[in-house]
Design an enzyme around this catalytic site. Structure first.
Site, short mmCIF file in Angstrom:
data_model
loop_
_atom_site.label_atom_id
_atom_site.label_comp_id
_atom_site.label_asym_id
_atom_site.label_seq_id
_atom_site.Cartn_x
_atom_site.Cartn_y
_atom_site.Cartn_z
N ALA A 11 -27.48 147.84 -32.93
CA ALA A 11 -28.86 148.02 -31.84
C ALA A 11 -29.96 148.52 -32.93
CB ALA A 11 -28.51 149.01 -31.04
N ASP A 34 -23.43 150.25 -30.71
CA ASP A 34 -23.90 150.79 -31.87
C ASP A 34 -23.12 152.22 -32.20
OD1 ASP A 34 -26.54 150.13 -33.92
OD2 ASP A 34 -25.60 152.17 -34.23
N ARG A 83 -31.01 145.55 -46.91
CA ARG A 83 -31.34 145.91 -48.17
C ARG A 83 -32.58 146.69 -48.17
NH1 ARG A 83 -33.18 140.60 -51.70
NH2 ARG A 83 -33.69 139.28 -49.91
N HIS A 176 -26.84 131.69 -48.00
CA HIS A 176 -28.06 132.42 -47.74
C HIS A 176 -28.47 133.36 -49.01
CE1 HIS A 176 -31.33 134.25 -45.27
NE2 HIS A 176 -30.63 135.33 -45.29
N1 NAI Z 1 -28.48 136.60 -41.92
C1 NAI Z 1 -29.74 136.54 -42.04
O1 NAI Z 1 -30.55 135.53 -42.17
C2 NAI Z 1 -30.25 138.12 -41.93
C3 NAI Z 1 -29.47 139.13 -42.05
N2 NAI Z 1 -29.94 140.42 -42.19
C4 NAI Z 1 -29.07 141.37 -42.03
O2 NAI Z 1 -28.97 141.79 -40.99
C5 NAI Z 1 -28.10 143.27 -40.74
C6 NAI Z 1 -28.95 144.12 -39.96
O3 NAI Z 1 -30.31 144.23 -40.10
P1 NAI Z 1 -31.23 145.28 -39.24
O4 NAI Z 1 -30.98 144.98 -37.97
O5 NAI Z 1 -32.78 145.12 -39.66
O6 NAI Z 1 -30.67 146.52 -39.83
P2 NAI Z 1 -30.82 147.96 -39.13
O7 NAI Z 1 -30.46 149.12 -39.80
O8 NAI Z 1 -32.04 148.03 -38.23
O9 NAI Z 1 -29.60 147.81 -37.86
C7 NAI Z 1 -28.15 147.89 -38.13
C8 NAI Z 1 -27.51 148.78 -37.26
O10 NAI Z 1 -26.28 148.60 -37.25
C9 NAI Z 1 -25.71 149.87 -36.85
N3 NAI Z 1 -24.27 149.99 -37.42
C10 NAI Z 1 -24.15 150.29 -38.78
N4 NAI Z 1 -22.60 150.53 -38.86
C11 NAI Z 1 -22.09 150.25 -37.57
C12 NAI Z 1 -20.96 149.99 -37.14
N5 NAI Z 1 -19.67 150.40 -37.86
N6 NAI Z 1 -20.77 149.40 -35.86
C13 NAI Z 1 -21.85 149.45 -35.04
N7 NAI Z 1 -23.00 149.40 -35.50
C14 NAI Z 1 -23.09 149.85 -36.70
C15 NAI Z 1 -26.82 151.03 -37.53
O11 NAI Z 1 -26.57 152.06 -36.63
C16 NAI Z 1 -27.92 149.97 -37.18
O12 NAI Z 1 -28.52 150.48 -35.79
C17 NAI Z 1 -28.44 143.67 -42.27
O13 NAI Z 1 -27.11 143.56 -43.00
C18 NAI Z 1 -29.61 142.72 -42.80
O14 NAI Z 1 -29.29 142.43 -44.32
C19 NAI Z 1 -31.41 140.42 -41.69
C20 NAI Z 1 -32.03 139.62 -41.81
C21 NAI Z 1 -31.76 138.19 -41.93
O1 OAA Z 2 -33.71 139.51 -47.18
C1 OAA Z 2 -32.95 140.12 -46.69
O2 OAA Z 2 -32.32 141.01 -47.06
C2 OAA Z 2 -32.67 139.70 -45.05
C3 OAA Z 2 -32.24 138.49 -45.06
O3 OAA Z 2 -31.27 137.85 -45.15
C4 OAA Z 2 -33.84 137.42 -44.69
O4 OAA Z 2 -34.56 137.94 -44.23
O5 OAA Z 2 -33.64 136.44 -45.14
#
Ligand code: NAI
Ligand code: OAA
Length: 320
Positions: A11, A34, A83, A176
């Protein structure tokens, strides 16, 4: 008809945005999960209080117990860490792999019939691990990346050509990472391939190459600007498009990290390829033909993902 149930595991920045978009798009009732108690509950209440203003009917709940995701139709996973500047997505593998284990077990126990969309990075390896930990059928679990990477490319192209984003299509395939594969031959303005638009003088090869490179580094560009985390609006919008295609059986053709079983010469891995998403999950993989240069780029990207999977097996011997 009962509303669909959408469970959001994580979340944080993306999870909260997913929750809002799910409401605005009338996709169903939302559960935010979360490990940080209070955050999913707080975001759920905040968005529920936006619903009267925006005029959508959906229930919102926050939870720190997996029982709350019971019976979810769609689960979107963003749990883990993003990251920061100076890091690569691959640096997240150790910590996020452990998170995928906990999430996978939660899904296996409480929502084994859901369509699962993984977003957590490094994406192609995490969706692979999540499938292993959850035991989900491979047509019911995908990774979100290609829709986002293609949207970034579409944005850059629409700006360059001064045309509507709606008339720009793009396919970014492969993993990705920075060696993802933006396909200029299969990306178009109103059906006209970018390669032809260069010949027509709409842009130059140099500018097109620069947009391809900017797309490849698009995630890092935002990380360097935000400094405290990574992109979340466009990633959330991208996953919602995938969830909507499943829930409404739209059968959209979207580039997603899908399990490959021989297609594109790849087996036993999730790689970004165009797929049809409908009520049966991944209904079809669209195999486009590559020229020699495209194949070289795709194979390089696949090799990077294979390396990440080996790294996961090194961290957790149960995955070997
Ligand atoms: N696939 C893609 O294109 C993209 C991937 N991402 C990835 O998405 C992920 C999340 O990004 P954000 O939402 O910005 O990060 P964020 O840090 O804002 O949210 C992540 C949440 O996961 C929760 N969390 C951590 N461990 C947990 C667990 N064991 N169980 C449940 N919740 C847990 C944290 O408390 C936090 O609220 C990151 O790994 C990021 O690199 C981000 C952007 C694009
Ligand atoms: O770059 C990152 O760490 C998050 C991600 O995957 C994206 O925005 O494409």
């Amino acid at each position: 008809m009962a509303r669909n149930k959408i469970a959001l595991i994580g979340a944080g920045q993306i999870g909260g945005t997913l929750a809002l978009l799910a409401g605005l798009k009338d996709l169903g009732d939302v559960v935010l999960f979360d490990i940080v108690d209070g955050v999913p509950q707080g975001k759920a209440l905040d968005i529920a209080e936006a619903a009267p203003v925006e005029g959508f009917d959906a229930t919102y709940a926050g939870a720190s117990d997996y029982a709350a995701i019971k019976g979810a139709d769609v689960v979107i996973v963003t749990a883990g860490v993003p990251r920061k500047p100076g890091m690569s997505r691959d640096d997240l593998i150790g910590i996020n792999l452990k998170v995928m284990q906990a999430v996978g077990e939660g899904i296996k126990t409480h929502a084994p019939d859901a369509f699962v969309i993984c977003i957590t990075n490094p994406l192609d390896a995490m969706v692979w691990a999540l499938q292993k930990f959850s035991g989900l059928p491979t047509n019911k679990i995908v990774g979100m990346a290609g829709v986002l990477d293609s949207a970034r490319f579409r944005h850059f192209l629409a700006e360059e050509f001064k045309v509507s984003v709606e008339d720009v299509t793009a396919f970014v395939l492969g993993g990705h990472g920075d060696d993802m594969v933006p396909l200029t031959r299969y990306s178009t303005v109103a059906g006209v391939p970018l390669t032809d638009l260069v010949k027509l003088g709409w842009t130059t090869q140099e500018k097109l190459d620069a947009m391809v490179e900017r797309t490849r580094k698009g995630g890092g560009e935002i990380v360097n600007l935000l400094k405290t985390g990574s992109a979340f609006y466009a990633p959330a919008a991208s996953a919602i498009a995938m969830a909507e295609s499943y829930l409404r059986d739209k059968k959209r053709v979207l580039p997603c990290a899908a399990y490959l079983d021989g297609q594109y010469g790849v087996s036993g891995m999730f790689i970004g390829v165009p797929i049809v998403i409908g009520a049966n999950g991944v209904e079809r993989v669209l195999e486009v033909t590559f020229d020699a240069a495209e194949k070289t780029m795709f194979d390089k990207s696949v090799a990077s993902v294979a390396g990440l999977i080996e790294a996961c097996k090194g961290v957790d011997s149960n995955l070997a």
